[in-house]
Design a protein around this motif. Sequence first.
Motif, PDB file in Angstrom:
ATOM      1  N   UNK A 204      -2.052   4.020   3.997  1.00 33.51           N
ATOM      2  CA  UNK A 204      -2.409   5.511   3.318  1.00 33.51           C
ATOM      3  C   UNK A 204      -2.552   4.946   1.593  1.00 33.51           C
ATOM      4  N   UNK A 205      -4.054   5.360   1.097  1.00 30.30           N
ATOM      5  CA  UNK A 205      -4.892   6.243   1.852  1.00 30.30           C
ATOM      6  C   UNK A 205      -5.489   5.115   2.884  1.00 30.30           C
ATOM      7  N   UNK A 206      -6.343   5.722   4.084  1.00 29.45           N
ATOM      8  CA  UNK A 206      -6.643   5.118   4.994  1.00 29.45           C
ATOM      9  C   UNK A 206      -8.239   4.887   4.508  1.00 29.45           C
ATOM     10  N   UNK A 207      -8.727   5.701   3.589  1.00 32.38           N
ATOM     11  CA  UNK A 207     -10.098   5.700   3.206  1.00 32.38           C
ATOM     12  C   UNK A 207     -10.381   4.648   2.237  1.00 32.38           C
ATOM     13  N   UNK A 208     -11.638   4.222   1.723  1.00 35.22           N
ATOM     14  CA  UNK A 208     -12.110   3.573   0.887  1.00 35.22           C
ATOM     15  C   UNK A 208     -11.841   3.851  -0.516  1.00 35.22           C
ATOM     16  N   UNK A 209     -11.488   5.151  -0.825  1.00 31.69           N
ATOM     17  CA  UNK A 209     -11.542   5.528  -2.297  1.00 31.69           C
ATOM     18  C   UNK A 209     -10.119   6.050  -2.702  1.00 31.69           C
ATOM     19  N   UNK A 210      -9.729   5.445  -3.787  1.00 36.50           N
ATOM     20  CA  UNK A 210      -8.587   5.988  -4.503  1.00 36.50           C
ATOM     21  C   UNK A 210      -8.513   6.989  -5.522  1.00 36.50           C
ATOM     22  N   UNK A 211      -9.780   7.460  -5.717  1.00 36.43           N
ATOM     23  CA  UNK A 211     -10.234   8.470  -6.654  1.00 36.43           C
ATOM     24  C   UNK A 211      -9.839   8.126  -8.144  1.00 36.43           C
ATOM     25  N   UNK A 212      -9.657   8.734  -9.148  1.00 39.89           N
ATOM     26  CA  UNK A 212      -9.592   8.602 -10.430  1.00 39.89           C
ATOM     27  C   UNK A 212      -8.007   8.824 -11.012  1.00 39.89           C
ATOM     28  N   UNK A 213      -7.685   7.875 -12.156  1.00 41.85           N
ATOM     29  CA  UNK A 213      -6.416   8.130 -12.485  1.00 41.85           C
ATOM     30  C   UNK A 213      -6.514   7.920 -14.066  1.00 41.85           C
ATOM     31  N   UNK A 214      -5.737   8.798 -14.832  1.00 45.14           N
ATOM     32  CA  UNK A 214      -5.868   8.796 -16.270  1.00 45.14           C
ATOM     33  C   UNK A 214      -5.079   7.560 -16.845  1.00 45.14           C
ATOM     34  N   UNK A 215      -5.356   7.223 -18.043  1.00 42.75           N
ATOM     35  CA  UNK A 215      -4.543   6.250 -18.572  1.00 42.75           C
ATOM     36  C   UNK A 215      -3.125   6.334 -18.800  1.00 42.75           C
ATOM     37  N   UNK A 216      -2.662   7.671 -19.069  1.00 40.36           N
ATOM     38  CA  UNK A 216      -1.248   7.696 -19.154  1.00 40.36           C
ATOM     39  C   UNK A 216      -0.637   8.160 -17.733  1.00 40.36           C
ATOM     40  N   UNK A 217      -1.306   8.302 -16.506  1.00 36.58           N
ATOM     41  CA  UNK A 217      -0.549   8.678 -15.424  1.00 36.58           C
ATOM     42  C   UNK A 217       0.123   7.432 -14.619  1.00 36.58           C
ATOM     43  N   UNK A 218       0.750   7.927 -13.562  1.00 33.61           N
ATOM     44  CA  UNK A 218       1.493   6.567 -12.966  1.00 33.61           C
ATOM     45  C   UNK A 218       0.322   5.952 -12.012  1.00 33.61           C
ATOM     46  N   UNK A 219       0.651   4.951 -11.710  1.00 39.18           N
ATOM     47  CA  UNK A 219      -0.345   4.096 -10.914  1.00 39.18           C
ATOM     48  C   UNK A 219      -0.399   4.669  -9.583  1.00 39.18           C
ATOM     49  N   UNK A 220      -1.526   4.338  -8.699  1.00 40.40           N
ATOM     50  CA  UNK A 220      -1.932   4.782  -7.533  1.00 40.40           C
ATOM     51  C   UNK A 220      -0.690   4.332  -6.818  1.00 40.40           C
ATOM     52  N   UNK A 221      -0.203   5.081  -5.635  1.00 36.90           N
ATOM     53  CA  UNK A 221       0.586   4.819  -4.628  1.00 36.90           C
ATOM     54  C   UNK A 221      -0.315   4.591  -3.352  1.00 36.90           C
ATOM     55  N   UNK A 222       0.018   3.272  -2.923  1.00 42.26           N
ATOM     56  CA  UNK A 222      -0.712   2.705  -1.774  1.00 42.26           C
ATOM     57  C   UNK A 222       0.096   2.074  -0.588  1.00 42.26           C
ATOM     58  N   UNK A 223       0.055   2.196   0.467  1.00 43.43           N
ATOM     59  CA  UNK A 223       0.879   1.801   1.600  1.00 43.43           C
ATOM     60  C   UNK A 223      -0.194   0.855   2.574  1.00 43.43           C
ATOM     61  N   UNK A 224       0.194  -0.328   2.932  1.00 45.65           N
ATOM     62  CA  UNK A 224      -0.298  -0.959   3.832  1.00 45.65           C
ATOM     63  C   UNK A 224       0.616  -1.666   4.918  1.00 45.65           C
ATOM     64  N   UNK A 225       0.252  -2.511   5.741  1.00 43.12           N
ATOM     65  CA  UNK A 225       0.861  -3.186   6.949  1.00 43.12           C
ATOM     66  C   UNK A 225       0.282  -4.574   7.121  1.00 43.12           C
ATOM     67  N   UNK A 226       0.927  -5.791   7.157  1.00 38.06           N
ATOM     68  CA  UNK A 226       0.523  -6.873   7.452  1.00 38.06           C
ATOM     69  C   UNK A 226       0.932  -7.254   8.856  1.00 38.06           C
ATOM     70  N   UNK A 227       0.169  -7.992   9.723  1.00 34.45           N
ATOM     71  CA  UNK A 227       0.617  -8.148  10.972  1.00 34.45           C
ATOM     72  C   UNK A 227       1.656  -9.312  11.325  1.00 34.45           C
ATOM     73  N   UNK A 228       2.367  -9.783  10.280  1.00 38.56           N
ATOM     74  CA  UNK A 228       3.383 -10.899  10.305  1.00 38.56           C
ATOM     75  C   UNK A 228       3.969 -10.787   8.890  1.00 38.56           C
ATOM     76  N   UNK A 229       5.079 -11.283   8.735  1.00 38.79           N
ATOM     77  CA  UNK A 229       5.770 -11.557   7.410  1.00 38.79           C
ATOM     78  C   UNK A 229       4.773 -12.275   6.367  1.00 38.79           C
ATOM     79  N   UNK A 230       4.754 -11.727   5.204  1.00 38.57           N
ATOM     80  CA  UNK A 230       3.712 -12.234   4.261  1.00 38.57           C
ATOM     81  C   UNK A 230       4.152 -11.837   2.826  1.00 38.57           C
ATOM     82  N   UNK A 231       3.498 -12.530   2.053  1.00 43.15           N
ATOM     83  CA  UNK A 231       3.611 -12.250   0.507  1.00 43.15           C
ATOM     84  C   UNK A 231       2.312 -11.498   0.249  1.00 43.15           C
ATOM     85  N   UNK A 232       2.217 -10.010  -0.215  1.00 48.05           N
ATOM     86  CA  UNK A 232       1.265  -9.084  -0.331  1.00 48.05           C
ATOM     87  C   UNK A 232       0.889  -9.087  -1.870  1.00 48.05           C
ATOM     88  N   UNK A 233      -0.488  -9.421  -2.142  1.00 52.43           N
ATOM     89  CA  UNK A 233      -0.934  -9.167  -3.586  1.00 52.43           C
ATOM     90  C   UNK A 233      -1.718  -7.999  -3.741  1.00 52.43           C
TER      91      UNK A 233
END
Length: 415
Positions: A204-233
């Motif tokens: 989430x989001x599964x699309x390719x677009x995060x839309x827009x955010x204002x400078x004083x908003x919170x950062x976008x919320x992004x959820x992903x999965x990796x197929x095995x334990x890993x460090x995500x950047x």
Amino acid sequence: MGSGVTVPVIISSEPEEDCILDTILSIFERPFEYITNVAATFAVWVNGAINFRIDIATTVLSWIFDSSTTVFETGDNIIRIVAQNSAGTTEKIIHVVIMDTPITSAPHIIATIPDQQYVPDVKGGSNTRSFGVTVDQPATIIFSVDCHEKRRHCAVTSATWECNFSAYSAKTYSVVVSAVNTNGSNSFTWSWEIFENLVVTKINPATDDLGSSRMNNDSPVITVQANLPALLELKVDDDTVDTKEAIQGDTNVTFEQSPDFIAYMKDASHLGEHTVSIIAKSDGVTSDPVTWQWTLIIGIDQAAIEFEARYYDDLQSKKYVILGYEFEARMNDLPFHDESSFSDEGDYKLLIPSHAYLYEDHDQKKGAIFSSVIFRKIQFTSLSHQQHICGIVTVAVGAMNRRTLLIHAGLTLTA
């Protein structure tokens, strides 16, 4: 080599285990018996010294050690049994561990490395995996993969097997470690899954677009999965703004309220379009990135408003003209004046910090929020002399024509 003669093979033994736990007394009471498939002569060695020989060929060798001629030390002792005929020799090594106190219970595995049963790996990195075990008493420790023995350690309480799996196919293997001695046995099984690639999947989001955010908003919320334990950047273009650990594969990992991402958004030099990406790293392998397009737009600023009170056609009509406004950097330095400041024409500087809108008390509601646009001849018109000059205004960034926004206490802002 004699015609039709084959090398002797030991086909039966008692005890059958190659790790024997005894005391200095019980070892001289233990019977030994070894049977070969063809007749052979025998030699028995203890700790590198010949103990006895049988020079007449036979298929059965049995004995009990003589305490007057045999020396066993506390700890590990090695018995070597050699069977020989004209075709060749075969031998068997037995470890006898002499204990001060008898142990009769079966060996128990008390620790494993890795400690979890499911073990994932990915090809292309170090291609090395270590399995380890600790046992509560000396035993023969055997590592096997899919029923094929890979490593054996005799008369030990811990052991490790290191495997280079570069030639292994990508699939799931059963790795079993067994601890065996004359008291019994114990085993532990790992499910070892080898992956061809390290993969990150958008949730989430599964699309390719995060839309827009204002400078004083919170950062976008992004959820992903990796197929095995890993460090995500998490990256914005080439800048890493957050990292998280995926402790296990195929489990949601969410990036939100990232301090470095929020700090990135507050920098006006970052206004515009960006590529947000997440990669996974594990054991020297880096996944392909998953990406989104994202736009950072100008924020809505806190402001303090500067007013001047002016009377018009009749004394019952009073208007307040906005002379200018100050931004957040000076908010803590500016005073607040209530409506008593406007009792006479010419009174001015009603300064309104927007954070006061945290209060329910109307006397404390004295806020306004403005975007970075230029206002000209903007007026507050009081509908009641007794009501406070207060309200909250949110103005979208962009080109503005005339726009009227309703604010608290019956006040109207016209731009």
